[in-house]
Write a protein that holds these residues in place. Structure first.
Motif, short mmCIF file in Angstrom:
data_model
loop_
_atom_site.label_atom_id
_atom_site.label_comp_id
_atom_site.label_asym_id
_atom_site.label_seq_id
_atom_site.Cartn_x
_atom_site.Cartn_y
_atom_site.Cartn_z
N ALA A 95 -17.21 21.14 38.41
CA ALA A 95 -16.67 19.91 38.56
C ALA A 95 -15.90 19.65 39.85
O ALA A 95 -15.21 20.75 40.09
CB ALA A 95 -15.84 19.67 37.27
N ALA A 96 -16.00 18.60 40.69
CA ALA A 96 -15.15 18.39 41.65
C ALA A 96 -13.45 18.19 41.54
O ALA A 96 -12.83 18.42 42.40
CB ALA A 96 -15.63 17.59 42.58
N ASP A 97 -13.35 17.51 40.17
CA ASP A 97 -12.07 16.97 39.90
C ASP A 97 -11.86 16.98 38.45
O ASP A 97 -12.97 17.13 37.81
CB ASP A 97 -11.74 15.55 40.62
N LYS A 98 -10.77 16.50 37.94
CA LYS A 98 -10.64 16.30 36.54
C LYS A 98 -11.39 15.24 35.98
O LYS A 98 -11.87 15.46 34.82
CB LYS A 98 -8.94 15.92 36.25
N GLN A 99 -11.69 14.31 36.71
CA GLN A 99 -12.54 13.23 35.98
C GLN A 99 -13.89 13.64 35.59
O GLN A 99 -14.52 13.25 34.77
CB GLN A 99 -12.35 11.92 36.99
N ALA A 100 -14.64 14.37 36.76
CA ALA A 100 -15.95 14.72 36.60
C ALA A 100 -15.86 15.85 35.69
O ALA A 100 -16.60 15.89 34.88
CB ALA A 100 -16.19 15.59 38.20
N MET A 101 -14.92 16.81 35.46
CA MET A 101 -14.74 17.70 34.42
C MET A 101 -14.68 17.26 33.15
O MET A 101 -15.66 17.48 31.92
CB MET A 101 -13.63 18.68 34.70
N SER A 102 -13.89 16.07 32.75
CA SER A 102 -13.93 15.39 31.48
C SER A 102 -15.22 14.62 31.16
O SER A 102 -15.81 14.77 30.00
CB SER A 102 -12.81 14.17 31.78
N GLU A 103 -16.01 14.32 32.20
CA GLU A 103 -17.31 13.78 32.15
C GLU A 103 -18.34 14.69 31.41
O GLU A 103 -19.24 14.72 30.68
CB GLU A 103 -17.81 12.92 33.33
N MET A 104 -18.16 15.99 32.19
CA MET A 104 -19.12 17.12 31.72
C MET A 104 -18.81 17.49 30.21
O MET A 104 -19.86 17.67 29.56
CB MET A 104 -18.75 18.31 32.54
#
Length: 213
Positions: A121-130
């Motif tokens: 993930a590039a950031d927290k938002q992308a990590m949450s989506e994963m």
């Protein structure tokens, strides 16, 4: 003479293997709770500096927790060996140990997913989506997050409780209470994980006497 020497060598080899296994368990009894506490401390520091997400703090914390969870594999196996019982009591120890090991597998899978998300993930938002995508897969939530991981704590509590009754020379009566308290603290908030892990460490520390170096 040759036969006697071979028998002696086999006995020496078996004793050496037991000693090595005992040393591994003794180390794991310290390392497991310590590494989990380390995860909690690194997590708190990362959150305090506002950088706990994809990156060094996240990765370091989860690597510590992964190592801590894996350290409990020899702990479960070692506590099972301490039983020295046959029949129903032995079955109880086997069930408790394998319950804990099954929970360990789920915990390890969960941490590996966290590490992978942190790397990708590039950031927290992308990590949450994963995480959302992974958890939306049928069966993943109970197997990896909500049900099976609980077996780790149940197995550990059951083993320590059984030993508190059957091996009072190694496990004090207050040890199950500390294990339960540590588990509850961790369940209430991950911010309390260092304290919960300390409870586990104190409860398990006297057990080290039961294993040869």
């Amino acid at each position: 003479m040759t036969t006697m020497r071979m028998a002696t060598e086999r006995q020496g080899g078996a004793a050496g293997a037991q000693g090595a296994a005992g040393a591994t368990v003794k180390t794991a009894l310290l390392a497991g709770p310590a590494l989990m506490a380390g995860y909690g401390v690194v997590r708190l520091v990362g959150r305090a500096v506002g950088e706990y997400g994809p990156g060094v703090w996240w990765t370091t914390a989860h690597l510590l927790f992964l190592a801590g969870a894996l350290a409990f594999v020899p702990v479960f196996l070692g506590l099972r060996r301490l039983a020295g019982e046959r029949g129903v009591k032995r079955v109880a120890f086997e069930v408790a140990a394998w319950t804990g090991l099954l929970g360990t597998v789920a915990v390890v899978v969960q941490v590996v997913i966290d590490l992978a998300a942190g790397f990708l993930a590039a950031d927290k938002q992308a990590m949450s989506e994963m995480f959302r995508r992974v958890q939306d897969v049928p069966g993943v939530m109970p197997l990896v997050y909500t049900v099976v991981p609980v077996l780790f704590w149940l197995g550990l509590l059951a083993l320590v409780t059984l030993l508190a009754f059957l091996r009072r020379d190694l496990v004090r009566a207050w040890a199950p209470v500390l294990v339960l308290a540590g588990t509850v603290l961790m369940a209430v908030s991950l911010d309390l994980l260092p304290t919960g892990a300390l409870c586990l460490g104190v409860a398990l520390l006297p057990v080290r006497r039961g294993f040869s170096a």
